[in-house]
Design a protein around this motif. Structure first.
Motif, short mmCIF file in Angstrom:
data_model
loop_
_atom_site.label_atom_id
_atom_site.label_comp_id
_atom_site.label_asym_id
_atom_site.label_seq_id
_atom_site.Cartn_x
_atom_site.Cartn_y
_atom_site.Cartn_z
N CYS A 1 -12.06 7.82 -2.64
CA CYS A 1 -12.33 6.44 -2.20
C CYS A 1 -13.68 5.93 -2.68
CB CYS A 1 -12.29 6.36 -0.67
SG CYS A 1 -10.65 6.66 0.03
N LEU B 1 0.84 -1.19 0.00
CA LEU B 1 0.00 0.00 0.00
C LEU B 1 0.88 1.25 0.00
CD1 LEU B 1 -2.81 -0.86 2.60
CD2 LEU B 1 -3.12 -0.44 0.16
N PRO C 1 -3.20 0.02 -5.46
CA PRO C 1 -3.68 0.04 -4.07
C PRO C 1 -3.00 1.16 -3.29
CG PRO C 1 -2.08 -1.72 -4.38
CD PRO C 1 -2.29 -1.11 -5.73
N SER D 1 -3.24 3.78 0.48
CA SER D 1 -3.82 4.13 1.77
C SER D 1 -3.89 5.65 1.80
CB SER D 1 -2.96 3.61 2.93
OG SER D 1 -3.45 4.09 4.17
N GLU E 1 -8.08 2.35 3.08
CA GLU E 1 -7.46 1.63 1.97
C GLU E 1 -8.39 1.70 0.76
OE1 GLU E 1 -6.43 -2.30 3.11
OE2 GLU E 1 -5.17 -1.68 4.79
N SER E 2 -7.80 1.97 -0.39
CA SER E 2 -8.60 2.10 -1.60
C SER E 2 -7.78 1.63 -2.79
CB SER E 2 -9.06 3.55 -1.78
OG SER E 2 -9.98 3.67 -2.84
N GLU E 3 -8.39 1.70 -3.96
CA GLU E 3 -7.72 1.31 -5.21
C GLU E 3 -8.03 2.35 -6.25
OE1 GLU E 3 -8.14 0.10 -9.23
OE2 GLU E 3 -9.85 -0.16 -7.89
#
Length: 235
Positions: A56, A35, A84, A86, A77-79
């Motif tokens: 997000c 991350l 990926p 944070s 946490e996201s994409e």
């Protein structure tokens, strides 16, 4: 491929270029496995929480027009476009006599030190902070390292005119420019030209082998290295 190498005296004409592409992919593989921290910073009430929620695609931070609403940092946490991350929403950084706010700002600065990318958010109504003269001291105070990137974003362009000193101008409330922010994050972190169909080294050992292969000029030397790479053998 190994059989063809063993039966020839020359490496294939595209061998070196393919190995170079694998080496270039190593940075992508590292970004995929870990991350990457992105910190949102700025004065109170510039829309950091709204931007974090928009990036997000869900609510992670309380949003309010009252300055100083975010008194503690939040992380999600996201994409983003396959990457990926944070994303950390930090409290507004400003001079304050409030002990609680001072403690929050101190914590925010320590979190900023851990970020790979720092996004500095400003708005046009902050006239004192929309000139290079005032932005530079704020950035200097962040004490960013050489391995940290900085992106300056102007928010609330639905309410105020655009400035020419920012990297991007958006309106998080109206989701205007959020996709450009996502692309800018990916670009700043070096996650560009990623091709999931191409082979890539994932470990430091694999990267070391591929680097050795790049220096190889004949099939006899390349064959054992390829065997190690493909069979996951230890050196």
């Amino acid at each position: 491929t190994l059989r063809s190498l063993q039966s020839t005296q020359k490496l294939p004409h595209n061998f070196n270029s393919d190995i170079t592409k694998m080496i270039d992919q190593y940075q992508h593989s590292q970004l995929l496995q870990h991350l990457t921290t992105v910190a949102l910073v700025g004065q109170p009430n510039v829309g950091k929480s709204t931007i974090a929620n928009a990036i997000c695609g869900r609510t992670q931070s309380i949003v309010c027009d009252l300055p100083g609403t975010t008194r503690d940092w939040t992380s999600e946490e996201s994409e983003i476009l396959g990457l990926p991350i944070s994303i950390i929403d930090t409290p507004g950084i400003r001079d304050s006599n409030d002990p609680l706010e001072q403690a929050s700002i101190t914590t925010a600065k320590s979190i900023i030190e851990q970020a790979k990318l720092v996004i500095y958010i400003i708005t046009f109504d902050q006239s004192d902070y929309l000139t290079q003269k005032h932005i530079e001291p704020f950035i200097t105070n962040l004490a960013l390292r050489n391995d940290q990137s900085l992106l300056i974003i102007q928010n609330k362009i639905d309410l105020h005119e655009k400035s020419n000193i920012c990297d991007l101008a958006i309106s998080a409330n109206n989701a205007l420019g959020i996709e450009k922010v996502k692309q800018a994050i990916v670009d700043q972190l070096g996650f560009t030209n990623f091709d999931i169909t191409k082979p890539m080294p994932f470990t430091a050992r694999q990267y070391a082998i591929v680097t050795q292969l790049q220096k190889t000029t004949n099939p006899k030397a390349a064959t054992p290295l390829l065997n190690k790479l493909l069979n996951n053998q230890h050196q």
